[in-house]
Motif scaffolding. Structure first.
Motif, short mmCIF file in Angstrom:
data_model
loop_
_atom_site.label_atom_id
_atom_site.label_comp_id
_atom_site.label_asym_id
_atom_site.label_seq_id
_atom_site.Cartn_x
_atom_site.Cartn_y
_atom_site.Cartn_z
N ASN A 117 -14.83 -55.72 5.90
CA ASN A 117 -15.60 -55.76 4.66
C ASN A 117 -16.49 -57.01 4.72
N GLY A 118 -17.53 -56.93 5.54
CA GLY A 118 -18.29 -58.11 5.94
C GLY A 118 -17.55 -58.80 7.06
N SER A 119 -18.25 -59.59 7.87
CA SER A 119 -17.53 -60.30 8.93
C SER A 119 -16.65 -61.39 8.33
N ASP A 120 -16.96 -61.85 7.13
CA ASP A 120 -16.11 -62.83 6.47
C ASP A 120 -14.65 -62.36 6.41
N LEU A 142 -13.12 -60.44 8.46
CA LEU A 142 -12.52 -60.50 9.79
C LEU A 142 -12.22 -61.95 10.20
N LEU A 143 -13.06 -62.88 9.78
CA LEU A 143 -12.79 -64.30 10.07
C LEU A 143 -11.48 -64.70 9.39
N ALA A 144 -11.27 -64.19 8.18
CA ALA A 144 -10.02 -64.48 7.45
C ALA A 144 -8.83 -63.82 8.14
N SER A 189 -21.16 -76.42 10.82
CA SER A 189 -21.32 -75.00 11.14
C SER A 189 -20.96 -74.24 9.87
N TYR A 190 -20.53 -73.01 10.00
CA TYR A 190 -20.30 -72.19 8.81
C TYR A 190 -19.21 -72.83 7.96
N SER A 191 -19.55 -73.15 6.70
CA SER A 191 -18.62 -73.92 5.87
C SER A 191 -17.44 -73.09 5.37
N ASN A 218 -26.26 -71.54 15.91
CA ASN A 218 -25.61 -72.35 14.89
C ASN A 218 -26.25 -72.17 13.52
N ALA A 219 -25.42 -72.22 12.50
CA ALA A 219 -25.88 -72.38 11.13
C ALA A 219 -25.18 -73.64 10.63
N PRO A 220 -25.83 -74.50 9.89
CA PRO A 220 -27.16 -74.36 9.30
C PRO A 220 -28.33 -74.90 10.13
N LEU A 255 -16.69 -66.15 18.63
CA LEU A 255 -18.12 -66.49 18.68
C LEU A 255 -18.78 -65.75 17.53
N ASP A 256 -19.17 -66.51 16.52
CA ASP A 256 -19.71 -65.92 15.29
C ASP A 256 -21.23 -65.75 15.47
N GLU A 257 -21.61 -64.52 15.82
CA GLU A 257 -23.02 -64.23 16.12
C GLU A 257 -23.75 -63.58 14.93
N ALA A 258 -23.54 -64.13 13.75
CA ALA A 258 -24.14 -63.55 12.53
C ALA A 258 -25.67 -63.46 12.64
N TYR A 259 -26.28 -64.38 13.40
CA TYR A 259 -27.76 -64.44 13.44
C TYR A 259 -28.32 -64.05 14.80
N ARG A 318 -19.98 -59.93 14.62
CA ARG A 318 -21.33 -59.48 14.26
C ARG A 318 -21.32 -58.99 12.81
N THR A 319 -22.49 -58.93 12.22
CA THR A 319 -22.58 -58.43 10.84
C THR A 319 -23.84 -57.61 10.63
N PHE A 320 -23.74 -56.64 9.74
CA PHE A 320 -24.92 -55.87 9.33
C PHE A 320 -25.69 -56.60 8.23
N GLN A 374 -23.78 -54.28 1.14
CA GLN A 374 -22.80 -53.24 1.52
C GLN A 374 -21.54 -53.79 2.18
N ARG A 375 -21.60 -55.04 2.67
CA ARG A 375 -20.42 -55.71 3.24
C ARG A 375 -19.86 -54.98 4.45
N VAL A 376 -20.55 -55.02 5.55
CA VAL A 376 -20.03 -54.45 6.80
C VAL A 376 -20.25 -55.44 7.95
N GLY A 377 -19.17 -55.79 8.63
CA GLY A 377 -19.24 -56.63 9.82
C GLY A 377 -18.24 -56.12 10.83
C1 LIG Z 1 -23.54 -64.78 6.64
C2 LIG Z 1 -22.58 -65.26 7.66
C3 LIG Z 1 -21.39 -64.60 7.89
C4 LIG Z 1 -20.84 -63.53 6.98
O1 LIG Z 1 -21.47 -62.38 6.98
P1 LIG Z 1 -20.88 -61.12 6.20
O2 LIG Z 1 -20.80 -60.09 7.25
O3 LIG Z 1 -21.89 -60.85 5.15
O4 LIG Z 1 -19.54 -61.46 5.64
C5 LIG Z 1 -20.57 -65.04 8.92
N1 LIG Z 1 -20.91 -66.10 9.66
C6 LIG Z 1 -22.05 -66.78 9.45
C7 LIG Z 1 -22.36 -67.95 10.30
C8 LIG Z 1 -22.91 -66.38 8.44
O5 LIG Z 1 -24.01 -67.09 8.20
#
Ligand SMILES: *Cc1c(COP(=O)(O)O)cnc(C)c1O
Length: 390
Positions: free
Chosen positions: A88-91, A93-95, A135-137, A186-188, A211-215, A237-239, A248-251
């Protein structure tokens, strides 16, 4: 008898400081460049698919494992459905990764806990969530929620990845940490990392590496191959960002079937909502539409980078859909307020490594022109200075 409701809450939860998401303003007419959403809408085919799915079938449960989506993603990434879990979003899955791979500290003495959160070897690496800063807070928040120890190690001053040798020399990085999160790009900061340097880090780690490839769709390369080569590496990865589907919350994660199965065991039975599955499936049927959008975002990014630099901003190189910039003349926090007064919303992170910067999401060309106009007006009104078109 009166019970203080606070006493009913676990002490850990009482003390928690939650993740702070970017503002979703309710007023209209703002130029919203604060949460890295894609400025372009989903493909018309995706909207049609979601619309077509809205009928009496909403009463039914969705596919519990998002099986059709896993199969389609497996074909896209040249792996098997068993290598993929949808969240339900990649968030989410990180949890789940934090819960599946990291042993909580549990009831331990204050001293042991303090040592643990300092990330020293004696802490017990199996309790440790590790990541770079900034990185991602969300990562430290996930560690806190789980009652795990955390170890945030600074990136280099230019937000580059320290080499394995540098991490060894530094003495604070834990090569046995149960879970290591790497935001790449990297973010930010927006900085991209070469697959070769990520590979070296992965080879040195004994625990799980995410490896969080959100971007990554806005970047020049991706590290998906590392998830196929190494049993302890998961790629996230995330949509949301690149595929315009935040709502829609899909990762998803790609990785070894054993790790994927572990995550699968602890997720909610219907963790991915049905319309999200429909939207993600339709997205994968129209990838050329999205590739054209990535190109537009990258072109706008390069133009804005150029123009902000001409106005005196220090702009960091970006492989993402946002720019980290150090504004001239006024503190970043003051810029945040003055841009907001001119209806432009950007993000400012109050940490020592980021307080001098603003993070600006790449919007449409028209939105970015609005930002540039506002920046010029602010510079004009700002206290006199000798810096002109630096
Ligand atoms: C936005 C973001 C996510 C979360 O994305 P969702 O799939 O919307 O939960 C994860 N990691 C990073 C670094 C992000 O910026």
């Amino acid at each position: 008898m009166n019970t203080d409701p606070r006493s009913l809450i676990r002490p850990l939860v009482r003390r928690l400081r939650p993740y702070v998401p970017g503002e979703q303003p309710r007023t209209r007419g703002l130029i919203k460049l604060n949460t890295n959403e894609n400025p372009y809408p989903p493909s018309p085919k995706v909207l049609a698919a979601v619309n077509a799915a809205v009928d009496g079938r909403l009463r039914l449960y969705p596919n519990p494992t998002a099986q059709p989506l896993r199969e389609k993603l497996a074909r896209l990434h040249d792996c098997r459905p068993e290598n993929i879990i949808i969240g339900n979003g990649s968030d989410e899955l990180l949890a789940l990764a934090t819960r599946a791979f990291v042993e909580p500290l549990g009831d331990r003495s204050g001293l042991a806990k303090a040592r643990a959160s300092a990330g020293t070897a004696s802490a017990g690496s199996r309790h440790l969530v590790q990541y770079f800063t900034p990185s991602y807070s969300l990562y430290p928040v996930l560690a806190d929620i789980h009652g795990a120890a955390k170890n945030g190690i600074p990136l280099k001053p230019d937000f580059g990845l320290p080499t394995v040798a540098e991490l060894r020399r530094g003495g604070r990085w834990d090569f046995r940490a149960a879970l290591t999160f790497v935001t790449t790009p990297n973010a930010p900061s927006g900085r991209g990392y070469a697959t070769t340097e990520l590979a070296a880090l992965c080879r040195a780690q004994r625990g799980v590496v995410v490896l969080d490839e959100a971007y990554v769709d806005f970047a020049g390369e991706n590290a998906l191959a590392l998830a196929r080569e190494h049993p302890h590496v998961l790629v996230s990865r995330t949509f949301s960002k690149a595929y315009s589907l935040c709502f829609q919350r899909v990762g998803y994660f790609v990785g070894h079937p054993e790790l994927i199965a572990a995550l699968d065991r602890i997720r909610d039975s219907y963790n991915v909502n049905g319309l999200g599955q429909v939207a993600a499936l339709a997205t994968l049927d129209d990838l050329p539409y999205y590739r054209a959008n990535f190109a537009r975002v990258r072109a706008t990014r390069e133009r804005v980078c150029h123009e902000l630099t001409a106005l005196g901003f220090a702009v960091l190189p970006s492989q993402t859909n946002f720019l980290l910039v150090r504004p001239p003349k006024l503190p970043a926090r003051e810029w945040l307020a003055r841009l907001r007064a001119r209806q432009v919303l950007v993000r400012w992170f109050d940490t020592p490594a980021t307080a001098a910067y603003l993070r600006i999401t790449i919007g449409t060309d028209a939105e970015m022109d609005g930002l540039l106009r506002a920046a010029k007006a602010i510079l004009k009104a700002a206290p006199h200075s000798t810096s002109r078109n630096r």
